[in-house]
Design a protein around this motif. Structure first.
Motif, PDB file in Angstrom:
ATOM      1  N   ARG A   1      -2.643   3.740  -3.422  1.00  0.00           N
ATOM      2  CA  ARG A   1      -2.517   2.639  -4.376  1.00  0.00           C
ATOM      3  C   ARG A   1      -2.251   1.343  -3.605  1.00  0.00           C
ATOM      4  O   ARG A   1      -1.438   1.338  -2.684  1.00  0.00           O
ATOM      5  CB  ARG A   1      -1.361   2.892  -5.347  1.00  0.00           C
ATOM      6  CG  ARG A   1      -1.591   4.075  -6.262  1.00  0.00           C
ATOM      7  CD  ARG A   1      -0.347   4.437  -7.061  1.00  0.00           C
ATOM      8  NE  ARG A   1       0.814   4.756  -6.236  1.00  0.00           N
ATOM      9  CZ  ARG A   1       0.996   5.917  -5.574  1.00  0.00           C
ATOM     10  NH1 ARG A   1       0.079   6.865  -5.644  1.00  0.00           N
ATOM     11  NH2 ARG A   1       2.087   6.123  -4.865  1.00  0.00           N
TER      12      ARG A   1
ATOM     13  N   THR B   1      -1.257  -2.698  -4.305  1.00  0.00           N
ATOM     14  CA  THR B   1      -0.829  -3.728  -5.248  1.00  0.00           C
ATOM     15  C   THR B   1      -0.793  -5.060  -4.510  1.00  0.00           C
ATOM     16  O   THR B   1      -0.153  -5.160  -3.463  1.00  0.00           O
ATOM     17  CB  THR B   1       0.576  -3.419  -5.817  1.00  0.00           C
ATOM     18  OG1 THR B   1       0.563  -2.138  -6.436  1.00  0.00           O
ATOM     19  CG2 THR B   1       1.007  -4.481  -6.806  1.00  0.00           C
TER      20      THR B   1
ATOM     21  N   GLU C   1      -4.062  10.283  -2.955  1.00  0.00           N
ATOM     22  CA  GLU C   1      -4.193   9.029  -3.699  1.00  0.00           C
ATOM     23  C   GLU C   1      -3.579   7.908  -2.878  1.00  0.00           C
ATOM     24  O   GLU C   1      -2.547   8.086  -2.234  1.00  0.00           O
ATOM     25  CB  GLU C   1      -3.479   9.110  -5.048  1.00  0.00           C
ATOM     26  CG  GLU C   1      -3.636   7.867  -5.877  1.00  0.00           C
ATOM     27  CD  GLU C   1      -2.987   7.953  -7.254  1.00  0.00           C
ATOM     28  OE1 GLU C   1      -2.894   6.894  -7.891  1.00  0.00           O
ATOM     29  OE2 GLU C   1      -2.581   9.039  -7.677  1.00  0.00           O
TER      30      GLU C   1
ATOM     31  N   ASP D   1      -0.016   9.066  -1.394  1.00  0.00           N
ATOM     32  CA  ASP D   1       0.596  10.374  -1.651  1.00  0.00           C
ATOM     33  C   ASP D   1      -0.165  11.452  -0.899  1.00  0.00           C
ATOM     34  O   ASP D   1      -1.402  11.488  -0.942  1.00  0.00           O
ATOM     35  CB  ASP D   1       0.545  10.706  -3.144  1.00  0.00           C
ATOM     36  CG  ASP D   1       1.231   9.653  -3.996  1.00  0.00           C
ATOM     37  OD1 ASP D   1       2.271   9.120  -3.560  1.00  0.00           O
ATOM     38  OD2 ASP D   1       0.711   9.352  -5.085  1.00  0.00           O
TER      39      ASP D   1
ATOM     40  N   LYS E   1     -12.986   3.061   0.301  1.00  0.00           N
ATOM     41  CA  LYS E   1     -13.713   3.324  -0.943  1.00  0.00           C
ATOM     42  C   LYS E   1     -15.083   3.945  -0.684  1.00  0.00           C
ATOM     43  O   LYS E   1     -15.561   4.760  -1.472  1.00  0.00           O
ATOM     44  CB  LYS E   1     -13.886   2.037  -1.748  1.00  0.00           C
ATOM     45  CG  LYS E   1     -12.639   1.581  -2.452  1.00  0.00           C
ATOM     46  CD  LYS E   1     -12.932   0.297  -3.213  1.00  0.00           C
ATOM     47  CE  LYS E   1     -11.991   0.124  -4.367  1.00  0.00           C
ATOM     48  NZ  LYS E   1     -12.364  -1.035  -5.196  1.00  0.00           N
TER      49      LYS E   1
ATOM     50  N   ALA F   1       0.864  -1.183   0.000  1.00  0.00           N
ATOM     51  CA  ALA F   1       0.000   0.000   0.000  1.00  0.00           C
ATOM     52  C   ALA F   1       0.899   1.231   0.000  1.00  0.00           C
ATOM     53  O   ALA F   1       1.836   1.323   0.799  1.00  0.00           O
ATOM     54  CB  ALA F   1      -0.907   0.006   1.220  1.00  0.00           C
ATOM     55  N   GLU F   2       0.616   2.159  -0.901  1.00  0.00           N
ATOM     56  CA  GLU F   2       1.357   3.416  -0.996  1.00  0.00           C
ATOM     57  C   GLU F   2       0.359   4.559  -1.043  1.00  0.00           C
ATOM     58  O   GLU F   2      -0.726   4.406  -1.608  1.00  0.00           O
ATOM     59  CB  GLU F   2       2.200   3.468  -2.270  1.00  0.00           C
ATOM     60  CG  GLU F   2       3.244   2.380  -2.387  1.00  0.00           C
ATOM     61  CD  GLU F   2       3.942   2.437  -3.734  1.00  0.00           C
ATOM     62  OE1 GLU F   2       5.169   2.650  -3.732  1.00  0.00           O
ATOM     63  OE2 GLU F   2       3.255   2.273  -4.764  1.00  0.00           O
TER      64      GLU F   2
END
Length: 167
Positions: A122, A124, A120, A101, A155, A98-99
């Motif tokens: 992200r 993966t 944001e 910004d 979400k 998990a990243e």
């Protein structure tokens, strides 16, 4: 581990007694003597947390953003493992990254145009499953995304209420 066998009595109880499936999780942050750190007690473990070095913290402990991303990575990874076990998808390994910004100018109040918080995030999921079929992998992806509590919470955010108690 036979996850279906472990979950069967839980599911039966929740079907029989629908209210029994509702739980409340708690986390308590408590000051530690410095304005840039705290301890976080989740009832089963206590974690040290601190402000990010980019806002004046020591940078030696996980910041709240790290903890949020860690919760997402942990939830996605564990959910994916559990779904794979439940569906019988043969995997050799599953890893979640998990990243996020964010612009610390918002956190420091330097600009009202810069939002506070992540702009944001992200996620993966790396699934090592060379023997799994395309159908199995698609089902694994769909069910992991559907049942990952932290992902679904981010979400579709819940209502958040805040109360203050002054002494």
């Amino acid at each position: 581990m036979d996850l279906r066998r472990v979950q069967r009595p839980l599911k039966e109880r929740y079907r029989r007694e629908p209210g029994s499936s509702r739980i409340t999780l708690r986390a308590r942050g408590t000051e530690t003597g410095t304005p840039v750190s705290c301890s976080v007690d989740i009832g089963r473990a206590v974690y040290e947390a601190g402000a990010h070095a980019g806002v004046g913290g020591p940078g030696t402990a996980a910041c709240s953003g790290d903890l949020l991303l860690g919760a997402l990575a942990a939830c996605a990874q564990i959910t994916c493992q559990m779904v794979a076990a439940s569906l019988g998808v043969p995997t050799r390994g599953i890893e979640a990254l998990a990243e996020g910004d964010l612009d610390l100018a918002g956190t420091l109040g330097l600009s009202e145009e810069v939002p506070v918080g992540f702009q944001e995030i992200r996620l993966t999921l790396a699934v090592d499953a060379p023997e799994a079929s395309e159908e199995q992998l698609e089902s694994l992806r769909e069910k992991t995304e559907r049942y990952c509590v932290v992902m679904q919470t981010l979400k579709s955010p819940p209502r958040v209420s805040v109360s203050w108690e002054a002494g």
